[in-house]
Design a protein around this motif. Structure first.
Motif, PDB file in Angstrom:
ATOM      1  N   LEU A  18       0.829  -1.208   0.000  1.00 24.63           N
ATOM      2  CA  LEU A  18       0.000   0.000   0.000  1.00 24.63           C
ATOM      3  C   LEU A  18       0.864   1.259   0.000  1.00 24.63           C
ATOM      4  O   LEU A  18       0.576   2.233  -0.702  1.00 24.63           O
ATOM      5  CB  LEU A  18      -0.933  -0.020   1.208  1.00 24.63           C
ATOM      6  CG  LEU A  18      -1.929   1.125   1.332  1.00 24.63           C
ATOM      7  CD1 LEU A  18      -2.883   1.095   0.136  1.00 24.63           C
ATOM      8  CD2 LEU A  18      -2.701   1.025   2.620  1.00 24.63           C
ATOM      9  N   LEU A  19       1.941   1.238   0.768  1.00 21.03           N
ATOM     10  CA  LEU A  19       2.850   2.397   0.803  1.00 21.03           C
ATOM     11  C   LEU A  19       3.602   2.560  -0.517  1.00 21.03           C
ATOM     12  O   LEU A  19       3.833   3.686  -0.971  1.00 21.03           O
ATOM     13  CB  LEU A  19       3.838   2.264   1.958  1.00 21.03           C
ATOM     14  CG  LEU A  19       3.248   2.431   3.363  1.00 21.03           C
ATOM     15  CD1 LEU A  19       4.312   2.148   4.419  1.00 21.03           C
ATOM     16  CD2 LEU A  19       2.691   3.830   3.536  1.00 21.03           C
ATOM     17  N   LEU A  20       4.005   1.449  -1.149  1.00 17.07           N
ATOM     18  CA  LEU A  20       4.768   1.529  -2.398  1.00 17.07           C
ATOM     19  C   LEU A  20       3.911   1.988  -3.575  1.00 17.07           C
ATOM     20  O   LEU A  20       4.330   2.838  -4.359  1.00 17.07           O
ATOM     21  CB  LEU A  20       5.406   0.176  -2.724  1.00 17.07           C
ATOM     22  CG  LEU A  20       6.611  -0.224  -1.891  1.00 17.07           C
ATOM     23  CD1 LEU A  20       7.063  -1.634  -2.259  1.00 17.07           C
ATOM     24  CD2 LEU A  20       7.758   0.753  -2.085  1.00 17.07           C
ATOM     25  N   PHE A  21       2.728   1.397  -3.721  1.00 16.22           N
ATOM     26  CA  PHE A  21       1.935   1.646  -4.921  1.00 16.22           C
ATOM     27  C   PHE A  21       0.791   2.635  -4.716  1.00 16.22           C
ATOM     28  O   PHE A  21       0.256   3.160  -5.682  1.00 16.22           O
ATOM     29  CB  PHE A  21       1.376   0.322  -5.464  1.00 16.22           C
ATOM     30  CG  PHE A  21       2.461  -0.619  -5.924  1.00 16.22           C
ATOM     31  CD1 PHE A  21       3.200  -0.344  -7.059  1.00 16.22           C
ATOM     32  CD2 PHE A  21       2.737  -1.755  -5.197  1.00 16.22           C
ATOM     33  CE1 PHE A  21       4.189  -1.212  -7.479  1.00 16.22           C
ATOM     34  CE2 PHE A  21       3.733  -2.622  -5.614  1.00 16.22           C
ATOM     35  CZ  PHE A  21       4.464  -2.354  -6.749  1.00 16.22           C
ATOM     36  N   GLY A  22       0.347   2.863  -3.521  1.00 20.67           N
ATOM     37  CA  GLY A  22      -0.743   3.789  -3.268  1.00 20.67           C
ATOM     38  C   GLY A  22      -2.096   3.107  -3.398  1.00 20.67           C
ATOM     39  O   GLY A  22      -2.229   2.024  -3.976  1.00 20.67           O
ATOM     40  N   SER A  23      -3.122   3.792  -2.834  1.00 20.80           N
ATOM     41  CA  SER A  23      -4.448   3.176  -2.798  1.00 20.80           C
ATOM     42  C   SER A  23      -5.122   3.174  -4.171  1.00 20.80           C
ATOM     43  O   SER A  23      -6.004   2.361  -4.425  1.00 20.80           O
ATOM     44  CB  SER A  23      -5.337   3.901  -1.779  1.00 20.80           C
ATOM     45  OG  SER A  23      -5.491   5.256  -2.183  1.00 20.80           O
ATOM     46  N   LYS A  24      -4.736   4.049  -5.084  1.00 19.04           N
ATOM     47  CA  LYS A  24      -5.349   4.070  -6.425  1.00 19.04           C
ATOM     48  C   LYS A  24      -4.734   3.008  -7.346  1.00 19.04           C
ATOM     49  O   LYS A  24      -5.402   2.468  -8.211  1.00 19.04           O
ATOM     50  CB  LYS A  24      -5.177   5.453  -7.064  1.00 19.04           C
ATOM     51  CG  LYS A  24      -5.996   6.518  -6.390  1.00 19.04           C
ATOM     52  CD  LYS A  24      -5.858   7.835  -7.105  1.00 19.04           C
ATOM     53  CE  LYS A  24      -6.691   8.901  -6.405  1.00 19.04           C
ATOM     54  NZ  LYS A  24      -6.557  10.189  -7.074  1.00 19.04           N
ATOM     55  N   ARG A  25      -3.483   2.752  -7.151  1.00 18.65           N
ATOM     56  CA  ARG A  25      -2.777   1.845  -8.061  1.00 18.65           C
ATOM     57  C   ARG A  25      -2.999   0.371  -7.723  1.00 18.65           C
ATOM     58  O   ARG A  25      -2.948  -0.482  -8.610  1.00 18.65           O
ATOM     59  CB  ARG A  25      -1.286   2.178  -7.999  1.00 18.65           C
ATOM     60  CG  ARG A  25      -0.424   1.452  -8.947  1.00 18.65           C
ATOM     61  CD  ARG A  25      -0.471   2.074 -10.318  1.00 18.65           C
ATOM     62  NE  ARG A  25       0.567   1.433 -11.134  1.00 18.65           N
ATOM     63  CZ  ARG A  25       0.358   1.031 -12.348  1.00 18.65           C
ATOM     64  NH1 ARG A  25      -0.781   1.257 -12.929  1.00 18.65           N
ATOM     65  NH2 ARG A  25       1.316   0.438 -13.013  1.00 18.65           N
TER      66      ARG A  25
END
Length: 110
Positions: A18-25
């Motif tokens: 979640l931290l690496l890719f984000g909630s949208k990705r």
């Protein structure tokens, strides 16, 4: 549990993702991964069915009905429809000229 991961380890991996890719990705990555897996499975299934499918029988030639054969009375058609289509006439084959064999020459005493 898959890969012998405890629930705390799985939670840790999800937080890192979640931290690496984000909630949208993350949903886009999940849907792309799902589509890839479906495509792979479909391709494997198609290859397996192609390998295990029985070979189709060879095409067989069925001779057309001859014009002199009788048509049943219940299926009679107008006279023009019963006539066989005109067949092109092949040119007569000409016989080849006979091949002349070489003659033996006898030596002369001159």
């Amino acid at each position: 549990m898959p890969f012998n991961l405890s629930p705390m380890e799985m939670l840790f991996v999800m937080v890192v993702l979640l931290l690496l890719f984000g909630s949208k990705r993350l949903p886009e990555l999940g849907s792309g991964l799902g589509k890839g897996i479906r495509e792979f499975k479909r391709t494997i299934r198609d290859v397996n069915t192609e390998i295990t499918a029985p070979e189709p029988p060879p095409n067989q030639f069925h001779a057309p009905a001859q014009p002199w054969q009788q048509v049943p009375a219940t299926a009679q058609q107008p006279m023009a429809a019963q006539q066989a289509p005109a067949q092109p006439v092949a040119a007569p084959v000409q016989a080849a000229a006979p091949v002349q064999q070489p003659t033996e020459r006898k030596p002369t005493d001159s």
